[in-house]
Design an enzyme around this catalytic site. Structure first.
Site: not given
Ligand code: BJW
Length: 247
Positions: A218, A123, A192
């Site tokens: 997690n 990302h 995580g």
């Molecule tokens: C612990 C802990 C400890 C706490 N020890 N654990 C269906 C299929 C395919 C795609 C889609 C779909 N529906 C929608 C989409 C599109 C979308 C998507 O997936 N949306 C979903 C929300 C449904 N995806 C996109 O848009 C992506 N692009 C894409 O699909 O492009 C297609 C395309 C093709 C061709 C042309 C055009 C488009 C892009 C996704 C980008 C995500 N961006 C972000 C922001 C990044 C920049 C920034 O930081 O500012 O990325 S959003 C945010 O979520 C960030 C993260 O990397 C990402 C994932 O989050 P993560 O890391 O999982 O964090 P959390 O907070 O959700 O979870 C934390 C976890 O840790 C929890 O489980 C806690 O329990 C745990 N935890 N403490 C261990 N100590």
């Protein structure tokens, strides 16, 4: 650690001992113990801020100053953070297996700071900016300070954070490398992450199709939990060093 957890850790360690190729996917949770906010958990960024206003190309087109203000604030939080024992254990995993690949959704750069080298930042990286006119022009902004204006490229176009926003494609070459590593691995560690953001959320099922053992680390259940072969429930900063100690 209770009996069930120590049994799960034992099974994970046995799987890793027999593994040739290991892949780890990390999410915001691994940096939580470093003081970097997650997105969806308690205190997560999306509990306070709307992704649609800050992390989409449309939001940037509408109000680049607001988006930059938010990224400068996040940079200040990340600048104060140091890698925690989870990051450090994963960095040492690189030398423990014939092949080890780290895939991260995190943009904070803490894995690199911890010493990980074979890493794919799927990302992007919050410390880089890129030109909106010529996207191949990328700038290291680690030493930049926030100013009153939105940063610009020398060509005059606005700069934007070099991260992947919702609705934007990930770098196809990075996704291909990640998918190849996942298909070929014996053990996939999923650490995580809430495992809801695609395309990264699709990687564990790819690993399972390739007969890999999927281990989730997690503090809370996720949609992946039911599919994972082994679930290690607890903070990654505790679990990963313990796994390493038993290897
Ligand atoms: C612990 C802990 C400890 C706490 N020890 N654990 C269906 C299929 C395919 C795609 C889609 C779909 N529906 C929608 C989409 C599109 C979308 C998507 O997936 N949306 C979903 C929300 C449904 N995806 C996109 O848009 C992506 N692009 C894409 O699909 O492009 C297609 C395309 C093709 C061709 C042309 C055009 C488009 C892009 C996704 C980008 C995500 N961006 C972000 C922001 C990044 C920049 C920034 O930081 O500012 O990325 S959003 C945010 O979520 C960030 C993260 O990397 C990402 C994932 O989050 P993560 O890391 O999982 O964090 P959390 O907070 O959700 O979870 C934390 C976890 O840790 C929890 O489980 C806690 O329990 C745990 N935890 N403490 C261990 N100590």
């Amino acid at each position: 650690m209770d009996v069930i957890e120590s049994d799960a850790i034992g099974r994970a360690v046995e799987a890793l001992k027999g593994a040739r190729a290991v892949v780890a996917i990390t999410g915001a949770g691994i940096s939580a113990e470093s003081g970097v906010p997650t997105f969806r958990g308690s205190g997560g960024l999306w509990r306070t801020f709307r992704a649609e206003d800050l992390a989409t190309p449309e939001a940037f087109a509408r109000d680049p100053a607001l988006v930059w203000e938010w990224y400068w604030w996040r940079r200040s939080r990340i600048a104060a953070a140091r890698p925690n024992p989870g990051h450090l254990a994963l960095a040492r995993f690189e030398g423990r297996f014939p092949a080890f690949t780290l895939l991260t959704q995190n943009v904070d750069g803490l894995h690199v700071e911890a010493g990980s080298r074979d890493i794919i930042e799927l990302h992007g990286n919050i410390w880089r900016a890129r030109c909106t006119g010529e996207p191949r022009r990328v700038f290291d902004q680690r030493r930049e300070m926030p100013g009153p204006d939105v940063p610009r490229c020398p060509c005059g176009a606005l700069l934007r954070p070099d991260v992947v926003w919702f609705g934007e494609p990930l770098d196809p070459a990075a996704v291909d490398r990640a998918a190849d590593a996942v298909r070929a691995c014996d053990v996939l560690l999923v650490i995580g992450t809430s495992a809801v953001v695609y395309p990264v959320a699709a990687l564990p099922s790819l690993a399972r199709r390739g007969q890999a053992i999927v281990v989730e680390v997690n503090v809370d259940p996720t949609p992946l939990t039911a599919e994972a072969d082994i679930v290690l429930r607890g903070p990654s900063g505790v679990i990963l060093p313990e796994v390493e100690r038993l290897l």
